[in-house]
Design a protein around this motif. Sequence first.
Motif, PDB file in Angstrom:
ATOM      1  N   THR A   1      25.251 -28.361 -99.066  1.00 39.87           N
ATOM      2  CA  THR A   1      23.926 -28.483 -98.459  1.00 39.87           C
ATOM      3  C   THR A   1      23.330 -29.861 -98.711  1.00 39.87           C
ATOM      4  O   THR A   1      22.852 -30.536 -97.790  1.00 39.87           O
TER       5      THR A   1
ATOM      6  N   VAL B   1      22.123 -20.934 -98.356  1.00 41.17           N
ATOM      7  CA  VAL B   1      23.097 -21.851 -98.948  1.00 41.17           C
ATOM      8  C   VAL B   1      24.469 -21.650 -98.303  1.00 41.17           C
ATOM      9  O   VAL B   1      25.182 -22.609 -97.996  1.00 41.17           O
TER      10      VAL B   1
ATOM     11  N   ALA C   1      25.711 -23.533 -95.056  1.00 43.35           N
ATOM     12  CA  ALA C   1      26.368 -24.844 -95.155  1.00 43.35           C
ATOM     13  C   ALA C   1      27.855 -24.682 -95.444  1.00 43.35           C
ATOM     14  O   ALA C   1      28.690 -25.389 -94.883  1.00 43.35           O
TER      15      ALA C   1
ATOM     16  N   GLN D   1      22.401 -27.147 -92.337  1.00 41.14           N
ATOM     17  CA  GLN D   1      22.044 -25.852 -91.751  1.00 41.14           C
ATOM     18  C   GLN D   1      20.596 -25.809 -91.285  1.00 41.14           C
ATOM     19  O   GLN D   1      20.254 -25.029 -90.387  1.00 41.14           O
TER      20      GLN D   1
ATOM     21  N   PHE E   1      21.314 -31.241 -95.696  1.00 39.77           N
ATOM     22  CA  PHE E   1      20.760 -29.947 -95.277  1.00 39.77           C
ATOM     23  C   PHE E   1      21.124 -29.649 -93.822  1.00 39.77           C
ATOM     24  O   PHE E   1      20.267 -29.371 -92.986  1.00 39.77           O
TER      25      PHE E   1
END
Length: 494
Positions: A32, A105, A108, A39, A37
């Motif tokens: 991530t 989490v 990712a 996602q 980040f």
Amino acid sequence: MKYLQTIFQFIGDMTWGWSLIPFLIVLGAFFTLASGFVQFRFFGRMFRMLFPGQSLPAEGHVSSREALLISVGGRVGGGNIAGVAVAITLGGPGAVFWMWVVALVGMATSFFECTLAQLYKRAEGDGTYRGGPAQYILHGLGPQYKWLATAYAISLIAVFALGFNAFQGNTVAAAAQDSLGLSRIWTGIGLAILTGFVVYGGIKRIAQAADVVVPIMAAGYIGMALVVIALNITHVPAMMVTIVKNAFGFEAVVSGGVGAAIANGVRRGLFSNEAGLGSAPNVAAVAYARHPVSQGIVQSLSVFIDTVVICSCTAFVILLGNVYVPGVEGVDGVALTQQSLSSHVGAWSQYFLTGATLLFAFSSIIYNYYLGENALTVFTERTEPRHALRILIIGVIFVGSSAPKATEVFFFSDPVMGILALINLLAMTMLFPIGMRVLKDYKDQLKQGKEHPVFEPAKFADLDIDLDAWKFDPTPAPAPEKAADEGREVVNRT
């Protein structure tokens, strides 16, 4: 038999007991952060890419949308109904919060494993592709790691094709017997016939079945949960406060407090969405996409749908009802979900839940079968072993459904799944720089103003990529209103 059970119990303790869950969480957090980040950055794009004009026209191929629905159908199963109830019983309402965290989490992790699967996919010659962890181990890490790919493939067949299919059949048969009084034998025969019809049609028929079953399954279950929420709308704020308080130990309701909430929420989230286990990449590889990252983005959405949406539906039905009493032992598992739903909308809902369980399990069965067939190609491309596997799986489903104690034979499933996950996470860690390189190429094209980045194998000539798998017409699909006139013929270019 007891000796074997002891061995596999030890393997389970060494993987799921202490090493695997922290490994999954730490790697997911690293993926991530290292990806910026990803996602969250591409969250809106996950949905947009499912609409006409956003993905490649896919006549003769499996589309991004179909591949996503296969993944959702596989991830969403009996665990979303029974497993969430167990997590709440053992970990309290706070377990729901930690399920959400591990899903965000895990998005990712799923992004990178599915991107790698697309990157190293191989063309089959009939408009379909194959790929997954075994292929990105072989072609990404090199032939010297064939032993690792072989270990992965064997584990995948044992866990998903055999073990989990027996469990799914058993779950459906139990639900049908309890609510409808239907004999397990008849349930087993029906499931076996349905499974045979779908799996003998190959990945295209599997995709077509998922395209019908999964939307009905998800929409029906989500719709029922929305009805429950609407009936209890004034209690929703208090429920959310309770979830957060329990998650951080401000209001402990079960033995173990915040530790129990974290342990059960994380474990259920990981078991449910399968991010990092390497199962979904096998399906992600079959999609016809412009860029590996495109399918990685789409597939990470399945983690969100499975845990943040479907698991939350079950949790809200339970927590808004009066059947569940925090800290008091009573009903749990599917019975808790069933009784909670009945307390909201009436006893008729037990039949609805049985139907939902059937659809959830059937979508998982066809998904599990494909994972086994895909793993088999690591050893041979001959058709005879595939037919043998189909017959074996149909038999396993029948026996698992008709014999209540049959699933005890598959005690190895969870421990071997731990091995499966460790192999995949090890391979992902070694290939992560390549995943970041592919992601950078995608981002660079977006910065250049390209709405639909296109993968150019020439930029990655140093990698063992199947060029035949990346022959496509990069022209965006025609707008919906023009599609009828212009058609959607895909022109393969050399």
